[in-house]
Enzyme design. Structure first.
Site, PDB file in Angstrom:
ATOM      1  CG  HIS A  61      -0.383   0.063   2.534  1.00 55.65           C
ATOM      2  ND1 HIS A  61       0.512  -0.852   3.018  1.00 55.65           N
ATOM      3  CD2 HIS A  61      -0.560   0.961   3.534  1.00 55.65           C
ATOM      4  CE1 HIS A  61       0.846  -0.533   4.262  1.00 55.65           C
ATOM      5  NE2 HIS A  61       0.220   0.574   4.599  1.00 55.65           N
ATOM      6  CG  HIS A  63      -0.088   4.211   5.371  1.00 56.78           C
ATOM      7  ND1 HIS A  63      -0.785   3.328   6.170  1.00 56.78           N
ATOM      8  CD2 HIS A  63      -0.673   5.424   5.561  1.00 56.78           C
ATOM      9  CE1 HIS A  63      -1.756   3.980   6.798  1.00 56.78           C
ATOM     10  NE2 HIS A  63      -1.712   5.236   6.439  1.00 56.78           N
ATOM     11  CG  ASP A  65       4.592   3.214   7.440  1.00 58.88           C
ATOM     12  OD1 ASP A  65       3.646   3.702   6.801  1.00 58.88           O
ATOM     13  OD2 ASP A  65       4.474   2.212   8.173  1.00 58.88           O
ATOM     14  CG  HIS A  66       4.253   0.215   4.299  1.00 56.94           C
ATOM     15  ND1 HIS A  66       4.295  -1.131   4.551  1.00 56.94           N
ATOM     16  CD2 HIS A  66       3.741   0.804   5.423  1.00 56.94           C
ATOM     17  CE1 HIS A  66       3.814  -1.365   5.780  1.00 56.94           C
ATOM     18  NE2 HIS A  66       3.468  -0.210   6.313  1.00 56.94           N
ATOM     19  CG  HIS A 159      -4.025  -0.651   6.208  1.00 60.13           C
ATOM     20  ND1 HIS A 159      -3.909  -0.623   7.576  1.00 60.13           N
ATOM     21  CD2 HIS A 159      -3.046   0.185   5.750  1.00 60.13           C
ATOM     22  CE1 HIS A 159      -2.911   0.189   7.910  1.00 60.13           C
ATOM     23  NE2 HIS A 159      -2.386   0.703   6.822  1.00 60.13           N
ATOM     24  CG  ASP A 182       0.620  -1.583   7.760  1.00 58.47           C
ATOM     25  OD1 ASP A 182       1.525  -2.356   8.121  1.00 58.47           O
ATOM     26  OD2 ASP A 182       0.762  -0.347   7.691  1.00 58.47           O
TER      27      ASP A 182
HETATM   28 ZN   LIG Z   1      -0.311   1.289   6.570  1.00 59.03          ZN
HETATM   29 ZN   LIG Z   2       2.731   0.638   8.172  1.00 61.54          ZN
END
Ligand SMILES: [Zn+2]
Ligand SMILES: [Zn+2]
Length: 283
Positions: A61, A63, A65-66, A159, A182
């Site tokens: 995904h 987000h 942080d990914h 998620h 996630d």
């Molecule tokens: Zn996430």
């Molecule tokens: Zn995450």
């Protein structure tokens, strides 16, 4: 044999010991990177790999942080590859826009390098596939006819409100690993995981976080799996080994047993967790 390396076991919260979410899966001479969190290129180097050795990047995904180090993957592959070889990226809808934005942010660098290095042409080649649940690699050709016998399928995760989100099942030589990212427990993840040798999944300690009186922390409880929920998913799907990552709060030194015991209440297979570069061999 399928090899899984937890390149980054951290979360959005900065941690000097833990890189952002990223998992390397190697099988049949192929290398696949699931997610590209903070520090991914350094951790790839530590694992004896690099952006120029990846067959594909699989994004669960978008987000931050990914995906925050997608730019480093793009640039480093470009300048360390001597024959034109695109970075292949599979991800949910929105992945192409992300890559376009990354390339736009690198435009000055691309201009400097193509001006200075006669053999370098820009922009860095990136081949993006926006995908949904279904075959990703080899699956429509049959396991034996796939990419060196590697078959990859994507399945939907949950998620929400982040959507769509994906997990990836990577199969080789009669073995299978699912990397979930996630998600809360859901039927489509159970289906993707059915009978897999290992499940790599994000886990948070809801019992700890529930006591933190900050709305922004409370908000994360409803769209991640707790350790117990991750274990229940693994048990329902008949998975052999549960690999926990993306620890929130960060896994403290010596806390592994407590996390493992919480999972063991619901799941009687092996439970793996640890520092960055923890390695799991399947098969
Ligand atoms: Zn996430
Ligand atoms: Zn995450």
């Amino acid at each position: 044999m399928i090899e899984v390396v937890l390149l980054g076991t951290g979360s959005p919260l900065p941690d000097p010991q833990r890189a952002g979410p990223a998992t390397l899966v190697r099988a049949g001479g192929r290398s696949f990177l699931v997610d590209a969190g903070r520090g991914v290129v350094m951790r790839l180097a530590a694992a004896g790999s690099g952006p120029n050795q990846l067959d594909a990047v699989l994004l669960t995904h978008l987000h931050s942080d990914h995906v925050t180090d997608v730019g480093d993957l793009v640039t480093t592959r470009w300048i360390t590859t001597f024959a034109p070889s695109p970075l292949v990226v599979h991800g949910p809808p929105g992945a192409a826009g992300l890559v376009d934005g990354v390339l736009a942010s690198l435009s000055a660098d691309v201009r400097y390098r193509t001006t200075h290095h006669a053999d370098l042409e820009g922009p860095p080649p990136v081949e993006v596939h926006e995908i949904g649940p279904g075959p990703v690699l080899g699956a429509d050709e049959g396991a034996d006819q796939g990419a060196d016998g590697v078959v990859i399928r994507a399945g939907a995760t949950d998620h929400r409100p982040v959507e769509p989100t994906l997990a990836y099942r990577i199969e080789h030589g009669g073995h299978a690993v699912v990397v979930a990212g996630d998600t809360v427990p859901c039927a489509t993840l159970d289906e993707l995981c059915a009978g897999a040798d290992a499940l790599v999944i994000t886990a948070i300690r809801k019992d700890v976080l529930e006591a933190v009186p900050l709305p922004r922390i409370q908000d994360i409880l409803d769209y991640h799996s707790s350790v117990e929920e991750a274990a229940q998913t693994a048990a329902r799907a008949g998975v052999g080994t549960l690999v926990l990552t993306h620890y929130v709060p960060a896994l403290a030194p010596g806390a592994e047993d407590e996390w493992r015991e919480r999972a063991a209440v619901h799941f009687d297979g092996d439970v793996v967790l640890g520092d960055d570069l923890t390695r799991v061999e399947i098969g």
